[in-house]
Design a protein around this motif. Structure first.
Motif, short mmCIF file in Angstrom:
data_model
loop_
_atom_site.label_atom_id
_atom_site.label_comp_id
_atom_site.label_asym_id
_atom_site.label_seq_id
_atom_site.Cartn_x
_atom_site.Cartn_y
_atom_site.Cartn_z
N ASP A 228 0.83 -1.21 0.00
CA ASP A 228 0.00 0.00 0.00
C ASP A 228 0.86 1.26 0.00
O ASP A 228 0.94 1.97 1.00
N PRO A 229 1.53 1.55 -1.13
CA PRO A 229 2.37 2.76 -1.18
C PRO A 229 1.53 4.01 -0.96
O PRO A 229 0.33 4.02 -1.17
N TYR A 230 2.20 5.05 -0.49
CA TYR A 230 1.53 6.33 -0.29
C TYR A 230 1.27 6.97 -1.65
O TYR A 230 2.08 6.86 -2.57
N LEU A 231 0.18 7.68 -1.76
CA LEU A 231 -0.06 8.53 -2.92
C LEU A 231 0.39 9.94 -2.56
O LEU A 231 0.26 10.36 -1.40
N GLU B 237 -2.10 11.84 -0.71
CA GLU B 237 -2.26 11.54 0.71
C GLU B 237 -1.30 12.38 1.56
O GLU B 237 -1.67 12.82 2.65
N ASN C 293 10.40 12.65 -0.92
CA ASN C 293 9.83 11.32 -1.15
C ASN C 293 10.99 10.37 -1.48
O ASN C 293 12.10 10.82 -1.77
N GLN D 283 -0.56 11.87 -8.11
CA GLN D 283 -0.88 10.50 -8.48
C GLN D 283 0.28 9.52 -8.24
O GLN D 283 0.11 8.31 -8.38
N LYS E 252 2.86 6.99 -6.75
CA LYS E 252 2.85 5.99 -5.69
C LYS E 252 4.24 6.00 -5.08
O LYS E 252 5.23 5.71 -5.74
#
Length: 152
Positions: free
Chosen positions: A18-21, A24, A62, A76, A78
């Motif tokens: 469940d990678p971060y968007l 988010e 990131n 968008q 990931k």
């Protein structure tokens, strides 16, 4: 102002499935009114005003090279995780910059899930946090004291 001699980093790794968007990340910033702004290199930054002007206390990147949040499709994207980093000495050794960074990293972790790691990719524990806090405080004070002594 003493020159930077070390960088301290904390890593928040997203759950593998469940990678971060990117969206988010910005939702957490907005919903919790976090004091992060977009810096000139595309990193999110917490800035403070000191005697020397506006200075970055810590930054957030990131985990996809080059770490910038200032890209056209960031919402968008990931992301496998986010990196929180600060230079030593901090802009003001009397402030708790590391604790501020730690609280922001914890807020993201609480909202998005994931695993908190130190810069060596080991689990962040109460002991490792205390060791980092002690190391930063000692080095910060020594560097600021030395800079003040050198300027006299």
């Amino acid at each position: 102002r003493p020159k930077s001699v070390e960088t301290i980093a904390l890593i928040l790794v997203a759950p593998e499935t469940d990678p971060y968007l990117g969206s988010e990340i910005f939702t957490v910033i907005k919903n919790f009114d976090l004091p992060l702004i977009m810096g000139k290199d595309g990193f999110l930054e917490q800035v403070t005003t000191t005697y020397f002007g506006d200075e970055v206390e810590f930054s957030v990147a990131n985990l996809i090279h080059p770490g910038s949040f200032d890209v056209p499709n960031v919402m968008q994207m990931k992301l496998p995780g986010i990196l929180f980093f600060m230079d030593i000495p901090s802009p003001d050794y009397q402030k708790d910059t590391f604790d501020q960074m730690l609280r922001i990293a914890a807020r993201f972790g609480n909202e998005l899930g994931g695993t908190r790691l130190d810069q060596d990719k080991r689990s962040l524990t109460a002991q490792s946090v205390e060791a980092l806090r002690h190391h930063i405080k000692q080095l910060d004070e020594r560097l600021w004291f030395q800079a003040e002594f050198d300027n006299k």
